[in-house]
Design a protein around this motif. Sequence first.
Motif, mmCIF file in Angstrom:
data_model
loop_
_atom_site.group_PDB
_atom_site.id
_atom_site.type_symbol
_atom_site.label_atom_id
_atom_site.label_comp_id
_atom_site.label_asym_id
_atom_site.label_seq_id
_atom_site.Cartn_x
_atom_site.Cartn_y
_atom_site.Cartn_z
ATOM 1 N N MET A 105 -56.060 110.287 11.611
ATOM 2 C CA MET A 105 -56.165 109.600 12.909
ATOM 3 C C MET A 105 -57.165 108.453 12.798
ATOM 4 O O MET A 105 -58.262 108.638 12.296
ATOM 5 C CB MET A 105 -56.639 110.600 13.969
ATOM 6 N N SER A 106 -56.764 107.316 13.262
ATOM 7 C CA SER A 106 -57.650 106.152 13.157
ATOM 8 C C SER A 106 -58.776 106.245 14.170
ATOM 9 O O SER A 106 -58.585 106.675 15.302
ATOM 10 C CB SER A 106 -56.847 104.874 13.398
ATOM 11 N N LYS A 107 -59.946 105.860 13.720
ATOM 12 C CA LYS A 107 -61.103 105.836 14.622
ATOM 13 C C LYS A 107 -61.268 104.483 15.300
ATOM 14 O O LYS A 107 -62.106 104.312 16.167
ATOM 15 C CB LYS A 107 -62.372 106.150 13.820
ATOM 16 N N VAL A 108 -60.481 103.531 14.864
ATOM 17 C CA VAL A 108 -60.664 102.162 15.346
ATOM 18 C C VAL A 108 -60.036 101.971 16.717
ATOM 19 O O VAL A 108 -58.910 102.394 16.963
ATOM 20 C CB VAL A 108 -60.035 101.158 14.346
ATOM 21 N N GLY A 109 -60.783 101.375 17.613
ATOM 22 C CA GLY A 109 -60.252 101.058 18.928
ATOM 23 C C GLY A 109 -60.808 99.740 19.420
ATOM 24 O O GLY A 109 -61.568 99.074 18.718
ATOM 25 N N THR A 110 -60.422 99.380 20.630
ATOM 26 C CA THR A 110 -61.013 98.196 21.258
ATOM 27 C C THR A 110 -62.260 98.630 22.027
ATOM 28 O O THR A 110 -62.452 99.823 22.289
ATOM 29 C CB THR A 110 -60.032 97.551 22.249
ATOM 30 N N LEU A 111 -63.073 97.670 22.404
ATOM 31 C CA LEU A 111 -64.241 97.977 23.220
ATOM 32 C C LEU A 111 -63.818 98.727 24.489
ATOM 33 O O LEU A 111 -64.434 99.728 24.865
ATOM 34 C CB LEU A 111 -64.972 96.676 23.576
ATOM 35 N N GLU A 112 -62.739 98.260 25.103
ATOM 36 C CA GLU A 112 -62.272 98.877 26.347
ATOM 37 C C GLU A 112 -61.865 100.333 26.115
ATOM 38 O O GLU A 112 -62.149 101.210 26.930
ATOM 39 C CB GLU A 112 -61.101 98.078 26.933
ATOM 40 N N GLU A 113 -61.177 100.582 25.004
ATOM 41 C CA GLU A 113 -60.759 101.967 24.703
ATOM 42 C C GLU A 113 -61.971 102.867 24.468
ATOM 43 O O GLU A 113 -61.979 104.037 24.856
ATOM 44 C CB GLU A 113 -59.849 101.977 23.471
ATOM 45 N N LEU A 114 -62.996 102.326 23.840
ATOM 46 C CA LEU A 114 -64.204 103.119 23.588
ATOM 47 C C LEU A 114 -64.920 103.449 24.894
ATOM 48 O O LEU A 114 -65.410 104.569 25.081
ATOM 49 C CB LEU A 114 -65.148 102.367 22.642
ATOM 50 N N VAL A 115 -64.964 102.498 25.794
ATOM 51 C CA VAL A 115 -65.645 102.729 27.075
ATOM 52 C C VAL A 115 -64.894 103.772 27.913
ATOM 53 O O VAL A 115 -65.506 104.501 28.698
ATOM 54 C CB VAL A 115 -65.827 101.394 27.840
ATOM 55 N N ASP A 116 -63.584 103.890 27.704
ATOM 56 C CA ASP A 116 -62.798 104.918 28.399
ATOM 57 C C ASP A 116 -63.345 106.329 28.180
ATOM 58 O O ASP A 116 -63.092 107.221 28.976
ATOM 59 C CB ASP A 116 -61.343 104.919 27.881
ATOM 60 N N LEU A 117 -64.051 106.514 27.077
ATOM 61 C CA LEU A 117 -64.543 107.856 26.733
ATOM 62 C C LEU A 117 -65.717 108.293 27.612
ATOM 63 O O LEU A 117 -66.080 109.456 27.640
ATOM 64 C CB LEU A 117 -64.981 107.887 25.261
ATOM 65 N N TYR A 143 -76.704 87.994 38.833
ATOM 66 C CA TYR A 143 -76.716 87.970 37.362
ATOM 67 C C TYR A 143 -75.646 88.912 36.800
ATOM 68 O O TYR A 143 -74.856 88.534 35.931
ATOM 69 C CB TYR A 143 -78.100 88.369 36.827
ATOM 70 N N LEU A 144 -75.635 90.151 37.327
ATOM 71 C CA LEU A 144 -74.664 91.142 36.840
ATOM 72 C C LEU A 144 -73.230 90.686 37.081
ATOM 73 O O LEU A 144 -72.368 90.836 36.217
ATOM 74 C CB LEU A 144 -74.876 92.493 37.536
ATOM 75 N N ALA A 145 -72.979 90.122 38.264
ATOM 76 C CA ALA A 145 -71.620 89.644 38.580
ATOM 77 C C ALA A 145 -71.211 88.589 37.566
ATOM 78 O O ALA A 145 -70.071 88.578 37.080
ATOM 79 C CB ALA A 145 -71.591 89.080 39.999
ATOM 80 N N ASP A 146 -72.153 87.743 37.212
ATOM 81 C CA ASP A 146 -71.858 86.674 36.251
ATOM 82 C C ASP A 146 -71.533 87.243 34.868
ATOM 83 O O ASP A 146 -70.525 86.872 34.258
ATOM 84 C CB ASP A 146 -73.053 85.719 36.182
ATOM 85 N N VAL A 147 -72.366 88.154 34.372
ATOM 86 C CA VAL A 147 -72.173 88.609 32.985
ATOM 87 C C VAL A 147 -71.062 89.636 32.842
ATOM 88 O O VAL A 147 -70.674 89.973 31.723
ATOM 89 C CB VAL A 147 -73.486 89.170 32.355
ATOM 90 N N THR A 148 -70.541 90.150 33.953
ATOM 91 C CA THR A 148 -69.449 91.135 33.852
ATOM 92 C C THR A 148 -68.115 90.568 34.323
ATOM 93 O O THR A 148 -67.152 91.305 34.474
ATOM 94 C CB THR A 148 -69.778 92.418 34.653
ATOM 95 N N THR A 149 -68.064 89.276 34.535
ATOM 96 C CA THR A 149 -66.787 88.643 34.887
ATOM 97 C C THR A 149 -65.956 88.458 33.623
ATOM 98 O O THR A 149 -66.404 87.832 32.667
ATOM 99 C CB THR A 149 -67.025 87.265 35.549
ATOM 100 N N GLY A 150 -64.772 89.063 33.628
ATOM 101 C CA GLY A 150 -63.913 88.963 32.446
ATOM 102 C C GLY A 150 -64.383 89.908 31.348
ATOM 103 O O GLY A 150 -65.221 90.779 31.578
ATOM 104 N N ASP A 151 -63.829 89.739 30.146
ATOM 105 C CA ASP A 151 -64.193 90.645 29.055
ATOM 106 C C ASP A 151 -65.282 90.012 28.159
ATOM 107 O O ASP A 151 -65.835 88.955 28.482
ATOM 108 C CB ASP A 151 -62.953 91.038 28.247
ATOM 109 N N HIS A 152 -65.547 90.657 27.045
ATOM 110 C CA HIS A 152 -66.633 90.195 26.166
ATOM 111 C C HIS A 152 -66.357 88.793 25.602
ATOM 112 O O HIS A 152 -67.279 87.997 25.436
ATOM 113 C CB HIS A 152 -66.833 91.210 25.035
ATOM 114 N N GLN A 153 -65.094 88.508 25.303
ATOM 115 C CA GLN A 153 -64.751 87.170 24.806
ATOM 116 C C GLN A 153 -65.058 86.110 25.861
ATOM 117 O O GLN A 153 -65.555 85.022 25.541
ATOM 118 C CB GLN A 153 -63.269 87.102 24.412
ATOM 119 N N ASP A 154 -64.773 86.424 27.134
ATOM 120 C CA ASP A 154 -65.095 85.496 28.220
ATOM 121 C C ASP A 154 -66.613 85.292 28.314
ATOM 122 O O ASP A 154 -67.099 84.186 28.542
ATOM 123 C CB ASP A 154 -64.576 86.024 29.559
#
Lengths: 254, 307
Positions: B1-13, B264-275
Motif C-alpha cells: 500500500m502506498s504511503k504517498v498522498g496529497t496534503l489534502e488527503e493527509l489532513v483528512d486523517l 491574516y488567517l483568511a488571507d493565508v487560507t484562501t485557496g490551497d498551498h500552491q495559491d
Amino acid sequence: MTATTEELMVFAASQEIRDGNTVFVGTGLPMLAAYLARATHAPDVSLLFESGIVDPNPTHLALGVGDFRLMHGATSVRGLHYVLGLLQKGSIDVGFLGAAEVDRHGNINSTIIGGTYRHPGKRLPGSGGANDIASSAKSTVIMCLHRPERLVDRVRYVTSPGFLGGNDEREQSGLRIGGPRMIITDLAVLRFHPVTRDAYISSIHPGVDPATVIARTGFPIEVPSDVARTPAPDDTTIQLLRGMDPGGVYLRGR
Amino acid sequence: MSKVGTLEELVDLVKPGMSISFGGFAHSLTPLAFVRELIRRDIRDLELIGIAEAWAADMLAGAGSLRKIVFSNFMFEGFGLCRNFSRVIETGAVEFEDYSHFALASRFSAAGLGLPFATVRSLLGSDLAGSDDGVQRVRHVDFTSPFGDERVMLLPAASPDVVVIHGHRGDEHGNVQILGATAVIEEQARAGKTVIATVEQFVDSAEIRATPNHTVVPGLLVSHIAEVPYGAHPTGMFRLYDADYDHIRQYAEASRDPAAFAAYLADVTTGDHQDYLARLGVRRLLNLRVDPHFGYHLERTESGWRA
C-alpha cells in the motif's frame, strides 16, 4: 572607555565560567557571556543549547537558540531531549536563566504576571527548559532587571525552583544538587547566604547609588557602607564584546 | 500500500477531538502548510500536545481550533509572546497543562519506548507540580527510588493520536531526512499513534539508503507522506530556505488584535498551498535562499555579506 550596564552584566556572567566548564545557554546576554568567556579566560568551555545544538562556533550572532546562525561550527546537532538529558545527568556546570520575576530565595516565575495560575492577568510563555536547568544544573546564574515588581519577596508562581522557602527546603524537595549561585541585575550582584539562602547584595555596579538598590528591591535588603563595586571590563574586553554584537542586537544601551 | 498522498488527503486523517503534536522549533521546521489546511477546513476541538512548535500552537489557538493545550513553552524568539496562545489562556477559552521541556519530551520518549510512565528530576519542588482545589495541575507521582533514596517524578507516557512533521527529504516508503538540529521530532515520531510527514522534496529510496545518517524518522514509523515544497513557510528549513522574518513581523503585528488576526488567517487560507505560494511570489521566495556554506540567508552589501 566605559562599559554600559549590559556590558557590565555580560562581563560579570562571563566570570562565572571556568575553563573546561560545560554551560547551558539561552538567548541574549548569556549567549554573549559564554562567547566572551571562550574568547578570553575559558577557551575550552563547551556550550549547550536547548534547541539541540552542541558547542557551536557561530560567525553571525543568532537571534535565538533556534536560529540557523547558531548551527554554524557546532560539534554536533541533536535534539532537545538529548541535550536536556545531558543536563539531567549532571553534565552542566553552569546554567543561565532569565527571569520575569525572581524572589529572595532565587525562585523564578516565567509563567504568569498578576492574577492566579488558572486565571492569569498576563500569560507568559512558560517554563521551557528553565525548570529543567534550575533542577539539574550544578549551579545557575540568574539575570534580570532590578525593579521592585521583578525582584520580590516571594514569586507568585515557582516555574523554576531556587532555594524554595530557604534553608534546606530545596534539598528537602528532592533536588540534591544545584541551586542559584547569584543574581546579576542592572544595578547589582546578589548572592545567597550559605545557611538561610537569603539573597544579599554582594556588589553594586560602578556609579550606582546604594539608595537606588534599596528602593528598587521588592523586599527589605541592606547595602553595607563598604559594599564592593562590581568589577568592570577593561577596554580590550569591551571592544571584544562590542565586536561580538556589532548590530547592538543584545547590547542595546550604547 | 502506498504511503504517498496529497496534503489534502493527509489532513483528512485529523478528526475533531483528536490529540495532535507538530514538529518544529522556534522559526524552523514547522509543518505550517498542514496547519493552514487544518484551519481552512475548520477542524476544531483538538488537544495540542506541544513542546517547541510555537507557530503551530499560536496559529491554531488564534483560529479557535484548540480545546486543550498541553505544553512547555511557546514564544516567538526575537519577536516576543505568542499572543494568540496567551489570549486563549487568559480568557479561559482552553484547558491547559504546563510542563517543562524535558518533562514533556520525556513523556513522549516513554510512549516511544512502550513504557507507561517517564522518570524525571524536573518539576520537583516547583509549582508546575502544584495543585488547584486539591487537583494536581499535571498528573504525577513524587517517587523515591527503590534502589536508593533518590527522589524523582513519575509522569504518564504521552502518545498523541496524530504527529505531524515536516522534513527536508523523504521517499515513498515514508523515510524522512532532516538536516541540522532535530528539535523533538525523534521522540514525537516514536510516540505518535499515527505519524504523518510532509517533506520539501521526494527523492529515490536509493538516495535515502546512501545517506542513512540523515534519516531522523525511518519509514516504518510513518504511515502517510506528501511532498509539500516550502511547507514550513514562514518558518525556515536549514540549508534550504531561511525563516521569512518580514512575514513573521507582519504576523506578530496582526496577532495583537483578534480582528486583524482573523484577516491574516483568511488571507493565508484562501485557496490551497500552491495559491499561498503564488501570492507570496517568486521574488519573496528567492529572497529566502541560503548561503551554501552557512545554510542560512546572507545579504550582499557594499561592505560584504551580512547575516
